[in-house]
Design a protein around this motif. Structure first.
Motif, PDB file in Angstrom:
ATOM      1  N   PRO A  56       0.820  -1.215   0.000  1.00  0.00           N
ATOM      2  CA  PRO A  56       0.000   0.000   0.000  1.00  0.00           C
ATOM      3  C   PRO A  56       0.853   1.263   0.000  1.00  0.00           C
ATOM      4  O   PRO A  56       1.942   1.296   0.585  1.00  0.00           O
ATOM      5  CB  PRO A  56      -0.804  -0.118   1.299  1.00  0.00           C
ATOM      6  N   SER A  57       0.346   2.293  -0.685  1.00  0.00           N
ATOM      7  CA  SER A  57       1.015   3.592  -0.688  1.00  0.00           C
ATOM      8  C   SER A  57      -0.040   4.676  -0.821  1.00  0.00           C
ATOM      9  O   SER A  57      -1.087   4.473  -1.428  1.00  0.00           O
ATOM     10  CB  SER A  57       2.031   3.693  -1.829  1.00  0.00           C
ATOM     11  N   ASP A  58       0.230   5.823  -0.211  1.00  0.00           N
ATOM     12  CA  ASP A  58      -0.676   6.961  -0.314  1.00  0.00           C
ATOM     13  C   ASP A  58      -0.365   7.722  -1.598  1.00  0.00           C
ATOM     14  O   ASP A  58       0.809   7.994  -1.890  1.00  0.00           O
ATOM     15  CB  ASP A  58      -0.528   7.891   0.886  1.00  0.00           C
ATOM     16  N   ARG A  59      -1.421   8.069  -2.352  1.00  0.00           N
ATOM     17  CA  ARG A  59      -1.260   8.820  -3.601  1.00  0.00           C
ATOM     18  C   ARG A  59      -2.274   9.943  -3.646  1.00  0.00           C
ATOM     19  O   ARG A  59      -3.436   9.766  -3.307  1.00  0.00           O
ATOM     20  CB  ARG A  59      -1.459   7.927  -4.825  1.00  0.00           C
ATOM     21  N   GLN A  60      -1.817  11.081  -4.113  1.00  0.00           N
ATOM     22  CA  GLN A  60      -2.706  12.210  -4.361  1.00  0.00           C
ATOM     23  C   GLN A  60      -3.230  12.076  -5.781  1.00  0.00           C
ATOM     24  O   GLN A  60      -2.470  12.084  -6.728  1.00  0.00           O
ATOM     25  CB  GLN A  60      -1.962  13.538  -4.179  1.00  0.00           C
ATOM     26  N   ASN A  65      -6.856  12.311  -1.789  1.00  0.00           N
ATOM     27  CA  ASN A  65      -5.822  11.397  -1.325  1.00  0.00           C
ATOM     28  C   ASN A  65      -6.414  10.002  -1.112  1.00  0.00           C
ATOM     29  O   ASN A  65      -7.493   9.860  -0.545  1.00  0.00           O
ATOM     30  CB  ASN A  65      -5.207  11.926  -0.022  1.00  0.00           C
ATOM     31  N   HIS A  66      -5.701   8.974  -1.583  1.00  0.00           N
ATOM     32  CA  HIS A  66      -6.141   7.586  -1.460  1.00  0.00           C
ATOM     33  C   HIS A  66      -4.961   6.704  -1.065  1.00  0.00           C
ATOM     34  O   HIS A  66      -3.823   7.003  -1.412  1.00  0.00           O
ATOM     35  CB  HIS A  66      -6.679   7.056  -2.796  1.00  0.00           C
ATOM     36  N   THR A  67      -5.239   5.621  -0.349  1.00  0.00           N
ATOM     37  CA  THR A  67      -4.251   4.562  -0.136  1.00  0.00           C
ATOM     38  C   THR A  67      -4.573   3.479  -1.159  1.00  0.00           C
ATOM     39  O   THR A  67      -5.696   2.969  -1.189  1.00  0.00           O
ATOM     40  CB  THR A  67      -4.336   3.993   1.288  1.00  0.00           C
ATOM     41  N   TYR A  84      -8.054   0.191  -4.594  1.00  0.00           N
ATOM     42  CA  TYR A  84      -8.260   1.213  -3.568  1.00  0.00           C
ATOM     43  C   TYR A  84      -8.398   0.540  -2.205  1.00  0.00           C
ATOM     44  O   TYR A  84      -9.296  -0.247  -1.986  1.00  0.00           O
ATOM     45  CB  TYR A  84      -9.537   2.013  -3.834  1.00  0.00           C
ATOM     46  N   ARG A  86      -8.135   2.660   0.730  1.00  0.00           N
ATOM     47  CA  ARG A  86      -8.790   3.680   1.547  1.00  0.00           C
ATOM     48  C   ARG A  86      -8.929   4.972   0.765  1.00  0.00           C
ATOM     49  O   ARG A  86      -8.015   5.373   0.053  1.00  0.00           O
ATOM     50  CB  ARG A  86      -7.974   3.931   2.809  1.00  0.00           C
ATOM     51  N   TYR A  88      -9.784   8.989   1.538  1.00  0.00           N
ATOM     52  CA  TYR A  88      -9.840   9.920   2.660  1.00  0.00           C
ATOM     53  C   TYR A  88     -11.003  10.903   2.548  1.00  0.00           C
ATOM     54  O   TYR A  88     -11.444  11.450   3.547  1.00  0.00           O
ATOM     55  CB  TYR A  88      -8.509  10.661   2.801  1.00  0.00           C
ATOM     56  N   GLU A  96     -13.446   2.112  -2.044  1.00  0.00           N
ATOM     57  CA  GLU A  96     -12.664   1.241  -1.170  1.00  0.00           C
ATOM     58  C   GLU A  96     -12.937  -0.227  -1.476  1.00  0.00           C
ATOM     59  O   GLU A  96     -14.092  -0.657  -1.558  1.00  0.00           O
ATOM     60  CB  GLU A  96     -12.940   1.559   0.298  1.00  0.00           C
TER      61      GLU A  96
END
Length: 110
Positions: A56-60, A65-67, A84, A86, A88, A96
């Motif tokens: 998992p990584s957070d991306r704008q 913003n999504h994980t 997906y 998560r 935000y 999700e």
């Protein structure tokens, strides 16, 4: 390592990996065609098979913003899109657990 088990799908329209034609999803699991991936048009699916999920990584993204986790073909390793984990933004929570497959990385399999 051995051979990987692959699931074969049945239905009117089956989407597969453009590199090796491994079955990925059916038209019935498609939620929307109105998405963009990193390389153009993309589709949102409820369920996808025969993929390996990355870390998992957070991306704008354009919708906030999504994980997410990149997903790869279980047979040839081609990057196909992402899952997906998560969202935000409350309005984006419907994504999700859903999958994005990029159109130019898919082929019709019959």
């Amino acid at each position: 390592m051995g051979m990987s088990y692959r699931q074969y799908l049945q239905g009117a329209r089956i989407y597969g990996c453009s590199s090796c034609k491994t079955h990925l999803a059916t038209i019935h699991s498609m939620i929307s065609r109105a998405f963009n991936g990193q390389h153009g048009r993309a589709y949102l699916f409820d369920t996808v098979v025969n993929v390996v999920e990355g870390e998992p990584s957070d991306r704008q993204m354009t919708t906030g913003n999504h994980t997410v986790r990149d997903i790869y073909c279980v047979k040839c390793g081609t990057t196909l899109g992402w899952k997906y984990d998560r969202a935000y933004e409350p309005t984006q929570r419907y994504k999700e657990g859903k999958y994005i497959l990029e159109r130019n990385l898919l082929t019709d399999v019959q």
